[in-house]
Write a protein that holds these residues in place. Structure first.
Motif: not given
Length: 470
Positions: A29-34, A67-77
């Motif tokens: 699930l961790s990789q699937k989340w990413l 409003v659009r909201y959620g989770v994205t990947l960090s630009k640094e990592d």
């Protein structure tokens, strides 16, 4: 110490850690989340009232914000998840959205921390996630119920199978199949996650509508399947599984549980400071409780049932992997004692350990499942009337939805003596403990007595089964 008395009020702490490893029934699930986050799928567009006060009528259309909201990947990592929120269709961000963004920007500016602020009070913790304020409204008949009996199930109003938020419009994360059983759960992501590193909905497979399109209430099969799912988590303790009944935090009337990484971020951060290894199975306030009021060992000690000394009525059920069937029976029998009182259930697994607490390496076969059963009188505490308390709060991790709520949940200065005197009677309780005490089932000892009677009844039938088999 006395110089501290005049210090400015402490700022909330901040916590950071990359993506942890966690699997459920061999689904990574961790990789699937990413992957979901990378593909822009952990996000939602919602209309929220601009006045944002829960009282009163719905805003008129022009006062609704898109409003659009959620989770994205960090630009640094790119293996690190972070939250975002944008207002749709306007250059000029509304004040509420601007405030959320300023806070997120400040938290995310330091690559070594993640976007969660938190306050500790002893073993209890409150964390702040601003984007959780934007969640969809609850199912009709759900808000503020004092009974766990769901309204009659109606697939037409079940937002998981009908309407714009229905799950078939989301990519299914996977199907969790427990080897050696016919357990099959559909796993979906939660679009407003309680943890940016992952938050999943677990549903008995939707492909069997006759069996599984039903209300938010645990049946004997649910107890059985959830203890087996909990036992399948690897690494041990890396996922917490939790259930909220109606009147205890649930907002959708369709049978489902939650899963998110354990330990939650604040506990990981504290462990870095304290140098005491906190594990997924022992980090929560309830899993640190040292004193019990009573216990009952079922099935010759294979199932340990402990009535814990905790602000909220809680009984812990523990069994090794080979006794999961009996464990689920014990849970079902015990649940017969509290009628339609609201309840939460938390599931964690842990590896076998030697007497010194070291993990036994070849412990695949004799790992354990711990189940925490909480019984309540109501959903919301007068300590914090704006927050619905669910299984996370019951375990000791509060999800504040605003700076104001975080401030209310903060420890009261001086209630915990620096020397660490934990004499319960002497110590003033902090707001989180008070809130849990306030929502607890009131006639606790009577309820435990009734539960124990149910378990003694079950035990005698187990004894009969044994003697028939032998």
């Amino acid at each position: 110490g006395s110089a501290m008395a005049f210090a400015a009020p402490s700022k909330p702490k901040q916590s950071s850690i990359g993506q942890p490893d966690y699997q459920l029934a061999s689904l990574d699930l961790s990789q699937k989340w990413l992957e979901l986050v990378r593909n822009g799928q952990v996000e939602a567009t919602v209309e929220v009232p601009s006045n944002n006060d829960d009282g009163g009528d719905k805003s008129s259309p022009e006062e609704m914000l898109r409003v659009r909201y959620g989770v994205t990947l960090s630009k640094e990592d790119e293996n690190k998840c972070q939250e975002f929120v944008v207002q749709v269709g306007t250059e000029q961000h509304h004040e509420n959205i601007r405030v959320i963004n300023e806070t997120l920007a400040q938290l995310q500016s330091d690559p070594s921390t993640t976007s969660v602020q938190y306050e500790m009070d002893g073993d209890f913790v409150a964390q702040l996630q601003l984007v959780r304020t934007l969640r969809p409204p609850p199912s009709p008949g759900f808000a503020g119920s004092t009974s766990s009996e769901p309204p009659p199930y109606d697939e037409k109003t079940d937002s998981f199978v009908a309407g714009p938020l229905r799950l078939e419009l989301r990519p299914m994360v996977g199907t969790a199949k427990v080897p050696g059983t016919n357990i099959q759960y559909d796993v979906y992501h939660n679009v407003s996650p309680a943890d940016s590193r992952g938050h999943f909905l677990l549903l008995p497979t939707l492909s069997l509508p006759m069996l599984n399109w039903r209300g938010q209430k645990f049946l004997p099969t649910d107890f059985d399947e959830m203890v087996h799912l909990a036992s399948s988590v690897r690494p041990h303790g890396s996922l917490f599984l939790g259930f909220n009944s109606v009147g205890a935090g649930a907002s959708q009337n369709h049978i489902h549980s939650h899963a998110w990484p354990s330990p939650p971020l604040p506990f990981l951060n504290e462990q870095e400071e304290e140098d005491s290894p906190c594990k997924g199975w022992n980090c929560y306030a309830v899993s640190k409780v040292k004193s019990m009021i009573d216990f009952y060992d079922l099935d010759g000690g294979n199932i340990e049932v402990t009535y814990l000394k905790y602000p909220l009525f809680c009984v812990q059920f523990s069994a090794s992997k080979e006794h999961l069937d009996t464990l689920s029976k014990a849970l079902y029998f015990a649940s017969g004692a509290f009628g339609d009182a609201p309840y939460n259930i938390g599931f964690l697994n842990r590896p076998a350990m030697d007497d010194d607490g070291n993990i036994v390496d070849d412990s695949e076969d004799d790992s354990f499942v711990d189940v925490y059963l909480f019984v309540r009188s109501k959903e919301i505490s007068s300590v914090l009337p704006s927050l619905k308390l669910g299984v996370s709060e019951a375990m000791g991790l509060f999800h504040a939805q605003s700076d104001k709520e975080l401030e209310i949940l903060k420890a009261i200065p001086g209630t915990r003596d620096e020397a660490g005197t934990e004499d319960d009677e002497e110590r003033k309780k902090g707001p989180m403990e008070q809130a849990l005490e306030d929502i607890s089932y009131e006639a606790r000892d009577e309820l435990w007595g009734a539960m124990k009677a149910m378990l003694i009844g079950l035990d005698s039938t187990l004894g009969l089964e044994e003697s028939e088999l032998s």
